[in-house]
Design a protein around this motif. Structure first.
Motif, short mmCIF file in Angstrom:
data_model
loop_
_atom_site.label_atom_id
_atom_site.label_comp_id
_atom_site.label_asym_id
_atom_site.label_seq_id
_atom_site.Cartn_x
_atom_site.Cartn_y
_atom_site.Cartn_z
N LYS A 248 0.87 -1.16 0.00
CA LYS A 248 0.00 0.00 0.00
C LYS A 248 0.91 1.22 0.00
N THR B 81 -9.76 10.12 -2.64
CA THR B 81 -8.31 9.97 -2.64
C THR B 81 -7.95 8.49 -2.74
N PRO B 82 -7.01 8.13 -3.63
CA PRO B 82 -6.59 6.72 -3.70
C PRO B 82 -6.12 6.22 -2.33
N ASP B 83 -6.30 4.94 -2.09
CA ASP B 83 -5.96 4.34 -0.80
C ASP B 83 -4.45 4.38 -0.57
N ALA B 84 -4.03 5.09 0.45
CA ALA B 84 -2.63 5.19 0.82
C ALA B 84 -2.54 5.62 2.28
N ASP B 85 -1.48 5.23 2.94
CA ASP B 85 -1.19 5.74 4.27
C ASP B 85 -0.42 7.04 4.08
#
Length: 179
Positions: A36, A68-72
């Protein structure tokens, strides 16, 4: 000005295997598919006031939307702005310290320990940034101590590897960052 390659050391959350992880034979393909994105930035010696820090942190947090795209996402901020940034972001992203002392207590004037950070809810810290290595003489041994202390306390460390400005300008990034 410094190209820094950030490497996640302690937290497995950004690179954890997917739930479908079944057997050793699938390790490489499963781990590659499970990554991720982990997007971070550090503020260095910026901003100059608490109000500016709150505004900046709030603006960054508000840019994270359901689309928003999935990201930490994490911000590494100066010590004096940690709590203000955590409050301003409302838990939408992680706030970490730009450094940490590998000692827990003692005569280390101006130092901030991992337990101090932990006591205010910070669970991330940078270690090994090229600027700290060059300007403050932080050695591999010192940086290893930072990493070990953070992990000992169950915290997360963003270990930075990278080149100095001179090395970058000499096109040595690949050689310096080679593992």
């Amino acid at each position: 000005k410094f190209l820094t390659i950030l490497s996640l050391l302690s937290s497995a959350s950004a690179f954890a295997p997917s739930p479908s992880f079944r057997s050793f034979g699938n390790v490489v393909s499963e781990l590659n598919m499970a990554r991720k994105p982990f997007i971070t930035g550090n503020w260095k010696l910026n901003p100059q006031t608490r109000e500016e820090a709150v505004q900046l942190a709030g603006d960054i947090a508000s840019s994270i939307t359901p689309d928003t795209p999935d990201a930490d996402v994490a911000l590494f901020v100066p010590y004096v702005f940690l709590e203000a940034a955590m409050e301003a972001t409302g838990g939408k992203l992680k706030i970490g310290a730009e450094g940490v002392c590998p000692e827990i207590d003692g005569a280390f004037t101006g130092a901030v320990s991992a337990s101090m950070l932990q006591s205010i809810g910070v669970d991330w810290a940078l270690a090994g940034h090229s600027e700290r290595r060059v300007l403050f003489g932080e050695t591999d041994e010192y940086i290893n101590g930072q990493c070990l202390k953070l992990m000992e306390l169950g915290m997360n460390v963003m270990l930075c590897i990278g080149e100095s400005l001179d090395e970058y300008e000499a096109d040595l990034a690949g050689a310096v960052c080679a593992v």
